[in-house]
Design a protein around this motif. Sequence first.
Motif, PDB file in Angstrom:
ATOM      1  N   VAL A   1       0.880  -1.168   0.000  1.00  0.00           N
ATOM      2  CA  VAL A   1       0.000   0.000   0.000  1.00  0.00           C
ATOM      3  C   VAL A   1       0.920   1.221   0.000  1.00  0.00           C
ATOM      4  O   VAL A   1       1.825   1.315   0.835  1.00  0.00           O
ATOM      5  CB  VAL A   1      -0.875   0.008   1.273  1.00  0.00           C
ATOM      6  CG1 VAL A   1      -1.719   1.274   1.344  1.00  0.00           C
ATOM      7  CG2 VAL A   1      -1.755  -1.234   1.323  1.00  0.00           C
ATOM      8  N   VAL A   2       0.709   2.115  -0.947  1.00  0.00           N
ATOM      9  CA  VAL A   2       1.579   3.295  -1.039  1.00  0.00           C
ATOM     10  C   VAL A   2       1.111   4.326  -0.008  1.00  0.00           C
ATOM     11  O   VAL A   2      -0.067   4.710   0.023  1.00  0.00           O
ATOM     12  CB  VAL A   2       1.544   3.898  -2.461  1.00  0.00           C
ATOM     13  CG1 VAL A   2       2.438   5.143  -2.522  1.00  0.00           C
ATOM     14  CG2 VAL A   2       2.001   2.861  -3.486  1.00  0.00           C
ATOM     15  N   LYS A   3       2.064   4.715   0.840  1.00  0.00           N
ATOM     16  CA  LYS A   3       1.716   5.665   1.912  1.00  0.00           C
ATOM     17  C   LYS A   3       2.169   7.055   1.480  1.00  0.00           C
ATOM     18  O   LYS A   3       3.350   7.259   1.144  1.00  0.00           O
ATOM     19  CB  LYS A   3       2.431   5.238   3.186  1.00  0.00           C
ATOM     20  CG  LYS A   3       1.810   5.712   4.469  1.00  0.00           C
ATOM     21  CD  LYS A   3       2.557   5.031   5.623  1.00  0.00           C
ATOM     22  CE  LYS A   3       2.013   5.413   6.958  1.00  0.00           C
ATOM     23  NZ  LYS A   3       2.884   4.893   8.029  1.00  0.00           N
ATOM     24  N   VAL A   4       1.234   7.983   1.465  1.00  0.00           N
ATOM     25  CA  VAL A   4       1.553   9.359   1.056  1.00  0.00           C
ATOM     26  C   VAL A   4       1.129  10.313   2.173  1.00  0.00           C
ATOM     27  O   VAL A   4       0.195  10.029   2.912  1.00  0.00           O
ATOM     28  CB  VAL A   4       0.841   9.758  -0.269  1.00  0.00           C
ATOM     29  CG1 VAL A   4       1.211   8.827  -1.407  1.00  0.00           C
ATOM     30  CG2 VAL A   4      -0.673   9.828  -0.094  1.00  0.00           C
ATOM     31  N   PRO A   5       1.831  11.446   2.281  1.00  0.00           N
ATOM     32  CA  PRO A   5       1.451  12.403   3.328  1.00  0.00           C
ATOM     33  C   PRO A   5       0.191  13.175   2.966  1.00  0.00           C
ATOM     34  O   PRO A   5      -0.126  13.337   1.787  1.00  0.00           O
ATOM     35  CB  PRO A   5       2.666  13.349   3.401  1.00  0.00           C
ATOM     36  CG  PRO A   5       3.272  13.284   2.040  1.00  0.00           C
ATOM     37  CD  PRO A   5       3.007  11.905   1.503  1.00  0.00           C
ATOM     38  N   MET A   6      -0.486  13.655   3.984  1.00  0.00           N
ATOM     39  CA  MET A   6      -1.710  14.446   3.801  1.00  0.00           C
ATOM     40  C   MET A   6      -1.345  15.873   3.378  1.00  0.00           C
ATOM     41  O   MET A   6      -1.280  16.799   4.201  1.00  0.00           O
ATOM     42  CB  MET A   6      -2.497  14.427   5.122  1.00  0.00           C
ATOM     43  CG  MET A   6      -3.727  15.295   5.142  1.00  0.00           C
ATOM     44  SD  MET A   6      -4.913  14.834   3.879  1.00  0.00           S
ATOM     45  CE  MET A   6      -5.490  16.426   3.382  1.00  0.00           C
ATOM     46  N   THR A   7      -1.032  16.004   2.082  1.00  0.00           N
ATOM     47  CA  THR A   7      -0.693  17.315   1.503  1.00  0.00           C
ATOM     48  C   THR A   7      -1.467  17.405   0.186  1.00  0.00           C
ATOM     49  O   THR A   7      -1.967  16.373  -0.311  1.00  0.00           O
ATOM     50  CB  THR A   7       0.818  17.403   1.189  1.00  0.00           C
ATOM     51  OG1 THR A   7       1.140  16.361   0.237  1.00  0.00           O
ATOM     52  CG2 THR A   7       1.673  17.233   2.430  1.00  0.00           C
ATOM     53  N   PRO A   8      -1.524  18.585  -0.432  1.00  0.00           N
ATOM     54  CA  PRO A   8      -2.200  18.669  -1.737  1.00  0.00           C
ATOM     55  C   PRO A   8      -1.582  17.713  -2.761  1.00  0.00           C
ATOM     56  O   PRO A   8      -2.314  17.012  -3.477  1.00  0.00           O
ATOM     57  CB  PRO A   8      -2.008  20.139  -2.128  1.00  0.00           C
ATOM     58  CG  PRO A   8      -1.931  20.862  -0.805  1.00  0.00           C
ATOM     59  CD  PRO A   8      -1.191  19.934   0.107  1.00  0.00           C
TER      60      PRO A   8
END
Length: 223
Positions: free
Chosen positions: A81-88
């Motif tokens: 699962v690709v984890k991305v930060p909560m940013t635009p």
Amino acid sequence: MKIFLDTANLESIRKFNDMGLLDGITTNPSLMFKEGGNPKDAMEEITKIIKGDVSLEVVSTEYSGMMEEGKRLRQYGENVVVKVPMTPDGLKACKSFSSEGIPVNVTLIFSANQALLAAKAGAKYVSPFIGRLDDIGQDGMKLIEDIRKIFDHKHYEIKTQILVASVRHPVHVVDAAKIGADVVTLPPAVLDKMMLHPLTKIGLDNFLADWDKLKSGNPDIQI
Ligand code: G3P
């Protein structure tokens, strides 16, 4: 409620996986740093050991870098699962990955609005960090309640799962389970503590002492 282990430590992963306790793993760059060595080796090994979802985090902060890294991370296994930060940019990457059928975990969620937006962008998981909210005097578990209420609202059809992160102690786990969180991700030390109760130890010590007494009169006895 599913249990994930929040670590890149292979020994802990093997230990709890052998007990049948793990539904998945979450990692982040800090957890990789903690283990040292080349994170590639850890990522390869973790995705081999664990059949369930393994969150591996991107470190790029802009969209195209996140897309490249996410695709590289997916090469470790179908369960990544690709984890991305909560940013635009993270939300944009979330939208692109999820449109391609690649599951995404949006991390560093600290408000219900952020969770709502991540769900809208197609996240499979949102990761609210409850311990870090508690640390600054806000109620982390209240955030889980709020997100649960929103995701379960009868007017919406939100499939995104609430993955409770930054868990600090066993009471967090019980509270998250009572609220109906989908997943908790636990540091190994919290999972260790969940197994323990002083009465279990006292009870077992007493059973074994009585068995020794029984045996002292009848040395040939065995189970
Ligand atoms: O899953 C996120 C977690 O690793 C962050 O935990 O303890 O650094 O707030 P913590």
